[in-house]
Design a protein around this motif. Sequence first.
Motif, PDB file in Angstrom:
ATOM      1  N   PHE A 246      38.463  38.952  42.879  1.00 29.90           N
ATOM      2  CA  PHE A 246      38.573  40.103  42.152  1.00 29.90           C
ATOM      3  C   PHE A 246      37.132  40.974  41.973  1.00 29.90           C
ATOM      4  O   PHE A 246      37.177  42.168  42.088  1.00 29.90           O
ATOM      5  N   GLN A 247      36.120  40.216  42.086  1.00 29.80           N
ATOM      6  CA  GLN A 247      34.842  40.873  42.046  1.00 29.80           C
ATOM      7  C   GLN A 247      34.458  41.758  42.918  1.00 29.80           C
ATOM      8  O   GLN A 247      34.091  42.882  42.443  1.00 29.80           O
ATOM      9  N   TYR A 250      36.417  45.240  42.709  1.00 30.73           N
ATOM     10  CA  TYR A 250      36.249  45.668  41.431  1.00 30.73           C
ATOM     11  C   TYR A 250      34.834  46.284  41.574  1.00 30.73           C
ATOM     12  O   TYR A 250      34.844  47.454  41.166  1.00 30.73           O
ATOM     13  N   ARG A 254      36.966  49.586  42.837  1.00 29.84           N
ATOM     14  CA  ARG A 254      37.989  49.428  41.828  1.00 29.84           C
ATOM     15  C   ARG A 254      39.213  49.790  42.615  1.00 29.84           C
ATOM     16  O   ARG A 254      40.172  50.455  41.696  1.00 29.84           O
ATOM     17  N   HIS A 262      43.709  47.964  46.300  1.00 31.90           N
ATOM     18  CA  HIS A 262      43.969  46.896  45.160  1.00 31.90           C
ATOM     19  C   HIS A 262      44.399  45.823  45.754  1.00 31.90           C
ATOM     20  O   HIS A 262      45.197  45.766  46.712  1.00 31.90           O
ATOM     21  N   THR A 266      42.916  42.518  41.033  1.00 30.20           N
ATOM     22  CA  THR A 266      42.457  43.834  40.582  1.00 30.20           C
ATOM     23  C   THR A 266      43.631  44.766  39.852  1.00 30.20           C
ATOM     24  O   THR A 266      43.328  45.367  38.863  1.00 30.20           O
ATOM     25  N   GLN A 270      43.428  45.782  35.953  1.00 26.53           N
ATOM     26  CA  GLN A 270      43.762  47.329  35.702  1.00 26.53           C
ATOM     27  C   GLN A 270      45.169  47.613  34.612  1.00 26.53           C
ATOM     28  O   GLN A 270      44.824  48.470  33.775  1.00 26.53           O
TER      29      GLN A 270
END
Lengths: 315, 300
Positions: A246-247, A250, A254, A262, A266, A270
């Motif tokens: 994820f990190q 993101y 993003r 994506h 993520t 969102q």
Amino acid sequence: MVSIADRLPAVSSPTALGRLLDNRIFLSFTFMLPAAVLLLLFLTYPLGLGVWLGFTDTKIGRAGVWIGIDNYLSLFQDSVFRLSVFNTILYTTVATVGKFALGLWLAILLNNHLPFKGFIRAIVLLPWIVPTVLSAIAFWWIYDSQFSIISYTLQRLGLIDQYINFLGEPNPARASVIAANIWRGIPFVAICLLAGLQTISPSLYEAAALDGATHWQRFRHVTVPMLMPILSVVLTFSVIFTFTDFQLIYAITRGGPVNTTHLMATLAFQRAIPGGQLGEGAAIATAMIPFLIASTLISYYGIQRRKWQQGGRDD
Amino acid sequence: MTDAAATLGKKAAADEAQGMDYLMTLPRKVVTVYVPLICFLIVLLFPFYWMAVTTLKPNDELYDYARFNPFWIVNPTLRNIEKLLFETDYPAWLLNTMVVTAAATALALFASVLAAYAIQRLRFKGAQTVGLLIFLAYLVPPSILFIPLATMVFGLGLYDTQWALILTYPTFLIPFCTWLLMGYFKSIPYELEECALIDGATRIQILWKITLPLAVPGLISAGIFAFTLSWNEFIYALAFISSSENKTVPVGVLTQLVEGDVYHWGSLMAGALFGSLPVAVLYSFFVEYYVSSLTGAVKE
């Protein structure tokens, strides 16, 4: 032996509490309690709650009602979700292959006699130690469209005419985040595999060399089989944590440009937290579970684990 | 298994002196070992160098590659660090991260020591199964738990407080620490505990006075690993904390230092550098423990 000790009268604990604390069953229960409470309450229960939320239309600030598999049906129609599944599989596959190829190479290099070996091994682990988000911010700046140091260097070397738009186009953006993930994963793989390499006796290589094995044959028929047990464990971990990453995404993109990077994690974030659609987010997160189980089984059982490779007997 | 591997490793290291290294000539070693290794080191360390260089550059140098070589600093400045420390909530983030990390680590270590001792030494019925379940708990990634946890945190009234993080971080710390400590407890000879039992010591006295002092290296490994994992945690802190003064360093640097479309790369890099330094310093003191816990956990 245990039973003799247990059958002896508890000399030093005549009180009722003392006897209770020497009771193995009671003590086991008490000792397991803190860990069990924390894990059941904040791990097992949310795991079930997440699956349940995926079947509801819960939103932030409003309890949801059961809507069956509607979330999943709408997700299958959702092109952004399908793209995120594709991205996640691509990201996991390419990054894992890259991490293991380069990590194994680095481990083999570190397994040589080197000056300052301990120091080199220590600084190699740095990318893995520092917070991922913070190193991802550094990559964000390295991939900047106007001031990228990579573009600058390549241009000065005469390899490119224009600055590369790393994060503005879908495929360069994917390649960029994968490269950052590989960068962060190499140390972990290398240090774990190095520990495996160090347990292989050099006499095996000598025997192989005397039998006329080439470098490649020694690698293929001595190193690889001896490394398999540790490799399968490291691979399982690496696949799970890359798949649910994820990190990095993101922090660097993003999910952009236009949702093309994506990952499922993520996208779930969102939709659920800024978007407020907790039910839909939970459905996306739950959709990762079958992939996770499958990839774990493949990486764990796909590679044979034999006990003799770890010095035990085969059974 | 750990000690077996360790002895094997030592044997291999002893053998290595008579290995086939003598067959390698120096030029050959330079090409096949040193050159690739130096390339690896450059790639792995460059982002840190770049962080440091960017932190210390004044803005006119930072955005002018034509007049200044970007790889070097002509007029180093502390302006970016000053801005980070005195014009943002950075000190508060640092304090929050320390509090959350220390509390979560302590809680996780306490629960893990007891659980590992019970599984490994008290050997209650089903201990093996519990050990396996704890291993499986480690494989549940935070990315699939944060949404239900967010609703729970909200329901418990912990949203936007440090308790939300202190109570949830142990979910990924306990499985790892328990697993690691089980390995350490296993390597302590059981005879020592038997002697103490015969001398009339209680189980708690045995744990406190015999097993724990012998397991100090394991406790340090588990502790610093838990510390690093909590310091680096991101997704829970991002989802459960909303106000700037309650954020942790990774979340604060990423979400608060970017104002609209203007990126202050100097202070962003300063934030990244200073957020990384505490773990890097801690790591440098305990490298061997890190490596042994990392590799020990994988080998188990």
